[in-house]
Design an enzyme around this catalytic site. Sequence first.
Site, short mmCIF file in Angstrom:
data_model
loop_
_atom_site.label_atom_id
_atom_site.label_comp_id
_atom_site.label_asym_id
_atom_site.label_seq_id
_atom_site.Cartn_x
_atom_site.Cartn_y
_atom_site.Cartn_z
N HIS A 161 1.57 7.65 -8.58
CA HIS A 161 0.17 7.67 -9.01
C HIS A 161 -0.76 8.14 -7.90
CE1 HIS A 161 0.26 6.21 -13.06
NE2 HIS A 161 0.83 5.06 -12.77
N SER A 193 3.17 1.13 -18.73
CA SER A 193 4.24 0.20 -18.35
C SER A 193 4.23 -1.10 -19.14
CB SER A 193 4.13 -0.12 -16.85
OG SER A 193 4.37 1.03 -16.09
N ASP A 231 10.21 1.45 -11.93
CA ASP A 231 8.96 1.79 -12.61
C ASP A 231 8.56 3.23 -12.27
OD1 ASP A 231 6.24 1.92 -13.56
OD2 ASP A 231 6.21 -0.26 -13.54
N HIS A 233 9.20 4.75 -17.74
CA HIS A 233 8.62 6.05 -18.05
C HIS A 233 8.83 6.96 -16.86
CE1 HIS A 233 5.46 4.98 -15.26
NE2 HIS A 233 5.33 3.82 -15.89
N HIS A 283 1.50 9.38 -15.87
CA HIS A 283 2.88 9.27 -16.30
C HIS A 283 3.33 10.56 -16.97
CE1 HIS A 283 2.38 4.60 -16.66
NE2 HIS A 283 2.35 5.03 -15.42
#
Length: 527
Positions: free
Chosen positions: A343, A113, A63, A381, A456
């Site tokens: 993040h 996501s 992820d 991503h 992202h």
Amino acid sequence: MKVVQLLILSCLVWEGKTKVQFPEQEKRPDFWRDFAQRSLKDALKLQELNKNIAKNIILFLGDGMGVPTVTAARILKGQLSGQNGEETQLELDKFPHVALSKTYNTNAQVPDSAGTATAFLCGVKANEGTVGVSAAAVRSQCNTTQGNEVTSILKWAKDAGKSVGIVTTTRVNHATPSAAYAHCVDRDWYSDADMPNEALQSGCKDIARQLFENIPDINVIMGGGRRSMYPKNTPDVEYPGDKKQNGTRKDGRNLVGEWIDRVKEKRGYYVWNKKDLLSLNPNNVDYLLGLFEPADLNYELERNTENDPSLTEMVDVAIKILKKNERGFFLLVEGGRIDHGHHEGKAKQALHEAVEMDRAITRAGLLTSEYDTLTVVTADHSHVFSFGGYTPRGNSIFGLAPTLSDVDQKPFTAILYGNGPGFKLVNGARENVSTVDYQQNNYQAQSAVPLRMETHGGEDVAIFSKGPMAHLLHGVQEQHYIPHVMAYAACIGQNKDHCRTNSGSSSYFSHISPALLFPLLVKWLLC
């Protein structure tokens, strides 16, 4: 005086750069020529395509694992082994086929996501924030769910008689895993406590409930998410004194207890810690539910190695359980906290998560065969993560660039973010990173734009593949193409005709055990 000291520091760093150590053999042109010739021979072998039927399918999803993250993780892996790092190979680097995936959602240039998971699991592009529904569904609008549901490759595999499993380092009802089994217009509806009354009254179900009801016989489920499974105020088994970890369900249901009752006569087991997980004999387990934290699992760098299993350990147990099925299996493995580290601007956490996922990929390769197992590694991503600054060979991936900024005369780390929480001003100017410990686990790398959470990235991500029909993952593809290739390789879902007409009998029967193959051939000859 301070500027002079920094300029001296810069000169010392540049002096160090001129003394960069690298292997003596790399000075010889023949080293690189021989290296290239070996690679060429390996490439020529790829002309012999693996067109077997895929008995097993493993999808590893990093992820947020964009290409810069892959490269930085490769360097980190090498440096953890005492090498410079750049020359290291990740396990996924050894995969023979590589493609690019276009990750946009139907309504988003830079995706989330949930919509991406719907693409690479269900084969249909979707809106951001929604899982297991088409783009006709609107986020948070319950009444757009019915009639717009789309099924996943996990369900296609289960319907074909294969065993199926989900392993993640996030909660099991998070965006990526939920697209494998749920149909929900809001990825944040983890339990009924997270849903608006209007949605509940309209008949929409929370994601945790759907995990146990939509496909009730998923063989292996491992990750976090305990608190979404228990009635409100139920103390957590691991943190009974922490009310924030209590159960959240308003409907009073104990989903774990219901699952245990359903599978207790079917060799089913529930575990919540590493000791109980590793004490199981996979040969005696047909169903496993492992929930190791109330929400997401801890970062690998912060994991309690006595109590919490690693991703590699979970994958090891999962495959040993699933591979008992003679018809094969489908396994989704998510390195979900790579994304969380980015993040938070914590590159060290993110990259160690990526290295751990690579260990899990290695373990999966040892437990399966490329002859009959299609393994795909990709990302949903990217992130606005980068590293640069003309760093010398072997520079710590978490270290400083070799020169000072020629604008503010301050040092900077090689790793930077385009935006995020690492933006800091001290007396109206950029923070001097030499005054802080930029090597510590939770250091937040500097960013260009201040945001509470980094975002992202929108660029394409890589798809690495090996095994039957892996060559079909080539070029630049839309993300929703991925599960269609996996289904085609395994002869499940909508693509089955080629299994008999194009692949030949040897390929068609390659996934059947020898014990079953002989009577089938005799029956075919007699007919």
